[in-house]
Design an enzyme around this catalytic site. Structure first.
Site, PDB file in Angstrom:
ATOM      1  N   ARG B  50     -26.487 -33.156   6.590  1.00  0.00           N
ATOM      2  CA  ARG B  50     -26.356 -34.597   6.830  1.00  0.00           C
ATOM      3  C   ARG B  50     -27.640 -35.314   6.448  1.00  0.00           C
ATOM      4  O   ARG B  50     -28.518 -35.518   7.292  1.00  0.00           O
ATOM      5  CB  ARG B  50     -25.975 -34.844   8.300  1.00  0.00           C
ATOM      6  CG  ARG B  50     -24.514 -34.506   8.586  1.00  0.00           C
ATOM      7  CD  ARG B  50     -24.249 -34.448  10.057  1.00  0.00           C
ATOM      8  NE  ARG B  50     -25.057 -33.393  10.687  1.00  0.00           N
ATOM      9  CZ  ARG B  50     -25.108 -33.136  11.983  1.00  0.00           C
ATOM     10  NH1 ARG B  50     -24.395 -33.851  12.809  1.00  0.00           N
ATOM     11  NH2 ARG B  50     -25.874 -32.172  12.450  1.00  0.00           N
ATOM     12  N   ASP B  52     -30.441 -38.055   5.437  1.00  0.00           N
ATOM     13  CA  ASP B  52     -30.821 -39.352   6.023  1.00  0.00           C
ATOM     14  C   ASP B  52     -30.692 -40.491   5.022  1.00  0.00           C
ATOM     15  O   ASP B  52     -30.504 -40.258   3.828  1.00  0.00           O
ATOM     16  CB  ASP B  52     -32.296 -39.286   6.461  1.00  0.00           C
ATOM     17  CG  ASP B  52     -32.475 -38.529   7.754  1.00  0.00           C
ATOM     18  OD1 ASP B  52     -31.650 -38.719   8.668  1.00  0.00           O
ATOM     19  OD2 ASP B  52     -33.442 -37.745   7.845  1.00  0.00           O
ATOM     20  N   ARG B 203     -39.397 -33.624   5.046  1.00  0.00           N
ATOM     21  CA  ARG B 203     -40.240 -34.812   4.873  1.00  0.00           C
ATOM     22  C   ARG B 203     -41.531 -34.710   5.688  1.00  0.00           C
ATOM     23  O   ARG B 203     -42.582 -35.204   5.265  1.00  0.00           O
ATOM     24  CB  ARG B 203     -39.455 -36.072   5.248  1.00  0.00           C
ATOM     25  CG  ARG B 203     -38.389 -36.407   4.206  1.00  0.00           C
ATOM     26  CD  ARG B 203     -37.414 -37.438   4.695  1.00  0.00           C
ATOM     27  NE  ARG B 203     -38.058 -38.689   5.068  1.00  0.00           N
ATOM     28  CZ  ARG B 203     -37.439 -39.695   5.677  1.00  0.00           C
ATOM     29  NH1 ARG B 203     -36.148 -39.587   5.992  1.00  0.00           N
ATOM     30  NH2 ARG B 203     -38.078 -40.794   5.966  1.00  0.00           N
TER      31      ARG B 203
END
Lengths: 253, 253
Positions: B50, B52, B203
């Site tokens: 999923r 972002d 990230r």
């Protein structure tokens, strides 16, 4: 007076092309307005290749003059990139050059890249940055046929009817077709290199090579089209999306 | 009932992420509405990762079921690509799979790519597709430091505070940093591969490795941050622009 040489990268998508036009925003206008904003001067910006609407550039070369003589090339680059910020235009390099340098008239070589995304699914990530051809293309047949066009020829067949060049004679130094695996899938990269090109010449050559890739044309058909010296004998003009001005060459002084 | 497995490519820019949300458009909603448009059915679409808001995918994997049993995978691909046309989402591959295949729970490996454009000039062509770091990055120091993170660790330091995973223990199989010359200039490509990742893990690792690349952190600092098991000990979260879900692996059945 100081002359600055710029290397300009842009996404051609939102623009009417390099040149200032009343019908919309040109890259030239973006650069000229940024120069005015930081320097208070309004010089004209000259480029090496006046790309059409939708055509991109990694290595467009341009030049302009400032009357004030106290601005470093680095300052020019930073100031232009700051003022052009909302637009997909970036000065990749800037330097001070002699006054006899002219982005267009001093150029001795232009290199273009044309990207074809060759897969059944339409592009998502590279939308606007490639020409999508869903049918399988025979890249080796395209490369072989392309060699017909290399050399000095009358390129009337691949010249836009509105082309303003004095002569249709041009020398094409390189035209290669290679299949490459990229992040987004299978692409064909067509590289075209010459001292200069006629209007739409690369897109007309690519649109015609595409017919060879699809198996509709042979090398002999391409030769006959070239010999016809008639735009109507050539294939269709490819869309601008896949075309990039990659590099402009200058003789060392 | 027939289960379809999709490989989905998308530009994350215009979306709130993969998941349906009330705050904006999710990729899931685009795909589900396209399924409804061509089949009249409203199955839920499950994905492997999923992503972002702003995160892209070349190789997202998803699955859904149709009650009617007469639709080929090729028809599904064509129909979805037709109905999703205004959006930068494309079904790159579709196939019919066994009912025990689950895009998320059957996945045994995820591979992400993070692209950093490392040059003084901001991106024009790759705007939204890379993280722009103008200062020179030491890619070899980043690669060496990255090896501290490879293996089985408690990744609390690199885990979003809102992460819902039961355990912060994950095994990172690969984390490499390579400098590559691309069409748009110098890029750093960071490849991360694991069975699964925590929320924002890639990230957060990239944002921390960036500190190493800038010379602000050493490998020892990275080791200490990992050992601290505290998000506050890690570097900042990188922007989503450079992140791509490249591939999802499944065991052969």
């Amino acid at each position: 007076m100081v002359r600055y040489r710029l290397q300009v990268e842009y996404d051609g998508g939102p623009f009417v092309g390099w040149q200032r036009q009343e019908t919309g925003l040109g890259v030239q206008q973006i650069v000229e307005e940024a120069i005015l904003a930081f320097s208070g001067e309004s010089p004209r910006v000259f480029c090496a290749g006046r790309t059409d609407a939708g055509v991109h550039a990694c290595g467009q070369v341009a030049h302009f003059d400032l009357q004030r003589a106290d601005v470093s090339a680095k300052t020019v680059q930073g100031a232009l990139n700051h003022h052009m910020k909302p637009h997909p235009v970036s000065i990749v390099h800037a330097e001070i050059v002699d006054e006899d340098f002219h982005a267009r008239f001093s150029a001795t070589e232009r290199e273009y890249l044309f990207r074809i995304l060759n897969r059944p699914a339409r592009p998502a990530l590279e939308r606007g940055h490639v020409w999508w051809v869903p049918q399988p293309l025979d890249d080796r047949a395209m490369h072989d046929a392309a060699q017909v066009l290399v050399g000095k020829h009358d390129f009337t067949t691949f010249r836009a009817t509105m082309c303003q060049a004095k002569s249709p004679l041009k020398t094409l130094d390189e035209l290669t077709v290679t299949r490459v695996g990229t992040q987004a899938g299978e692409e064909l990269h067509i590289k075209a290199r010459a001292r200069s090109f006629l209007h739409h010449q690369v897109r007309n050559m690519v649109g015609t090579l595409n017919l060879v890739g699809l198996g509709k044309w042979t090398s002999a058909d391409l030769q006959a089209a070239l010999d016809a010296k008639d735009r109507a004998a050539g294939g269709p003009t490819s869309p601008p999306d896949g075309l990039y001005l990659m590099r402009v060459g200058y003789d060392k002084i």
